[in-house]
Design a protein around this motif. Structure first.
Motif, mmCIF file in Angstrom:
data_model
loop_
_atom_site.group_PDB
_atom_site.id
_atom_site.type_symbol
_atom_site.label_atom_id
_atom_site.label_comp_id
_atom_site.label_asym_id
_atom_site.label_seq_id
_atom_site.Cartn_x
_atom_site.Cartn_y
_atom_site.Cartn_z
ATOM 1 N N CYS A 1 -59.232 19.073 84.976
ATOM 2 C CA CYS A 1 -58.655 18.351 86.106
ATOM 3 C C CYS A 1 -58.516 19.269 87.321
ATOM 4 O O CYS A 1 -58.089 20.430 87.194
ATOM 5 N N THR B 1 -62.486 10.622 71.884
ATOM 6 C CA THR B 1 -61.809 10.611 70.592
ATOM 7 C C THR B 1 -60.802 9.470 70.540
ATOM 8 O O THR B 1 -60.427 8.888 71.561
ATOM 9 N N SER C 1 -61.389 14.426 77.163
ATOM 10 C CA SER C 1 -60.944 15.749 77.592
ATOM 11 C C SER C 1 -61.873 16.291 78.676
ATOM 12 O O SER C 1 -63.078 16.073 78.633
ATOM 13 N N GLY C 2 -61.288 17.024 79.625
ATOM 14 C CA GLY C 2 -62.084 17.610 80.698
ATOM 15 C C GLY C 2 -61.298 18.652 81.448
ATOM 16 O O GLY C 2 -60.334 19.222 80.920
ATOM 17 N N ALA D 1 -57.626 22.610 82.100
ATOM 18 C CA ALA D 1 -58.029 21.768 80.974
ATOM 19 C C ALA D 1 -56.998 20.667 80.773
ATOM 20 O O ALA D 1 -55.784 20.916 80.801
ATOM 21 N N CYS D 2 -57.477 19.438 80.591
ATOM 22 C CA CYS D 2 -56.545 18.318 80.441
ATOM 23 C C CYS D 2 -57.187 17.208 79.617
ATOM 24 O O CYS D 2 -58.402 17.182 79.423
ATOM 25 N N THR D 3 -56.376 16.316 79.114
ATOM 26 C CA THR D 3 -56.844 15.133 78.392
ATOM 27 C C THR D 3 -56.247 13.896 79.025
ATOM 28 O O THR D 3 -55.124 13.926 79.545
ATOM 29 N N LYS D 4 -56.996 12.813 78.977
ATOM 30 C CA LYS D 4 -56.530 11.535 79.515
ATOM 31 C C LYS D 4 -56.802 10.432 78.492
ATOM 32 O O LYS D 4 -57.877 10.371 77.911
ATOM 33 N N THR D 5 -55.828 9.592 78.267
ATOM 34 C CA THR D 5 -56.002 8.411 77.440
ATOM 35 C C THR D 5 -56.133 7.214 78.365
ATOM 36 O O THR D 5 -55.226 6.929 79.154
ATOM 37 N N PHE E 1 -61.332 12.962 86.846
ATOM 38 C CA PHE E 1 -60.732 14.292 86.761
ATOM 39 C C PHE E 1 -60.535 14.946 88.132
ATOM 40 O O PHE E 1 -60.215 16.129 88.212
ATOM 41 N N THR F 1 -59.376 8.595 74.196
ATOM 42 C CA THR F 1 -58.951 9.839 74.833
ATOM 43 C C THR F 1 -60.178 10.645 75.220
ATOM 44 O O THR F 1 -61.125 10.758 74.443
#
Length: 262
Positions: A260, A148, A257-258, A45-49, A73, A255
């Motif tokens: 990776c 978000t 989320s997905g 699980a990860c987030t990217k801006t 991702f 941002t």
């Protein structure tokens, strides 16, 4: 996970008949159980801006374009922000076919950042507001996805004061988000009933490209899709003065989320 062989089961005291009878259902269950931890271990699980300032951009026409982040991702799926424009409200304005949805990196709103150009042609000087509604859709691999902390700027809202007495010709409202601006130049809340527009007390009816006075900074906590409507009431202009009208949008930063893949 290593599966028990028939020979090992027999060595534990079971008959060959018991092994044959159970094989039809036991093997698939064991394989399925082993597959779950393997799939989980392959993603995190990860987030990217990310920002449209670094995305690829494709313009199909004056009413359709798309930002693309290839393989965001690492799973082979592209993340996209799709823009779709349609005519909105009165017919005193028309979508400019040459410039609408062009990505422009020139100086606008006090900065030279890649921003989407919205452009309208004046057809009549009626005391009404017509223009376009642009829908923004976020998706991963073609499937709608929420983002978000979305932020972007609406740049260079200005124009002659309209005869309705509500302010400058260019007006903008959105289906999601709130905005901040220089209240000496801009007024409104960004709703259909109270559109962002040049203030009736603005120092000038035009904002220079090098100035941020006509900008609105928009923030949206979370969304998968939203609309921005840009309309113009050019009724305050001279009969022979029917100019093209323009604003710029962007860059869009948010941002997502997905999961990776390494």
């Amino acid at each position: 996970m290593e599966q028990p062989t028939a020979e090992r089961i027999l060595s534990d005291g079971l008959s060959r008949r018991t092994v044959v009878k159970s094989a039809a259902w036991s093997v698939p269950v064991l394989v399925a159980a082993a597959a779950v931890p393997m799939a989980s271990a392959s993603t995190t699980a990860c987030t990217k801006t990310i920002s449209t300032a670094t995305a690829a951009y494709s313009r199909a026409s004056a009413t359709a374009s798309q930002f693309i982040w290839p393989n965001l991702f690492g799973d082979g799926k592209d993340f996209t922000l799709t823009l779709t424009a349609v005519h909105a409200l009165w017919t005193n304005m028309a979508i400019n076919q040459a410039n609408n949805l062009v990505l422009d990196s020139g100086m606008n709103g006090g900065e030279a950042q890649p921003s989407v150009h919205l452009s309208l042609d004046t057809l009549a000087l009626d005391n009404t507001g017509g223009g376009e509604k642009v829908t923004f859709d976020f998706a991963l691999g073609g499937v709608s996805m929420s983002v978000t902390n979305l932020t972007y700027k609406i740049k260079d809202i200005d124009g002659f004061m309209a005869l309705d007495g509500k302010g400058g010709a260019e007006r903008v409202f959105v289906s999601a988000g709130t905005g901040t601006y220089d209240s000496a130049w801009v007024q409104g809340s960004g709703t259909d009933a109270d559109r962002w527009r040049l203030s009736t007390a603005a120092p000038n009816v035009e904002v220079a490209p090098t100035s941020s006075a006509g900008n609105v900074a928009v923030t949206v906590p979370a969304t998968s899709s939203f609309d921005l409507t840009y309309v113009v009431n050019n009724s305050g202009r001279a009969p022979s003065d029917r100019p093209n009208q323009n604003i710029w949008l962007g860059p869009f930063t948010f941002t997502v989320s997905g999961f990776c893949k390494p």
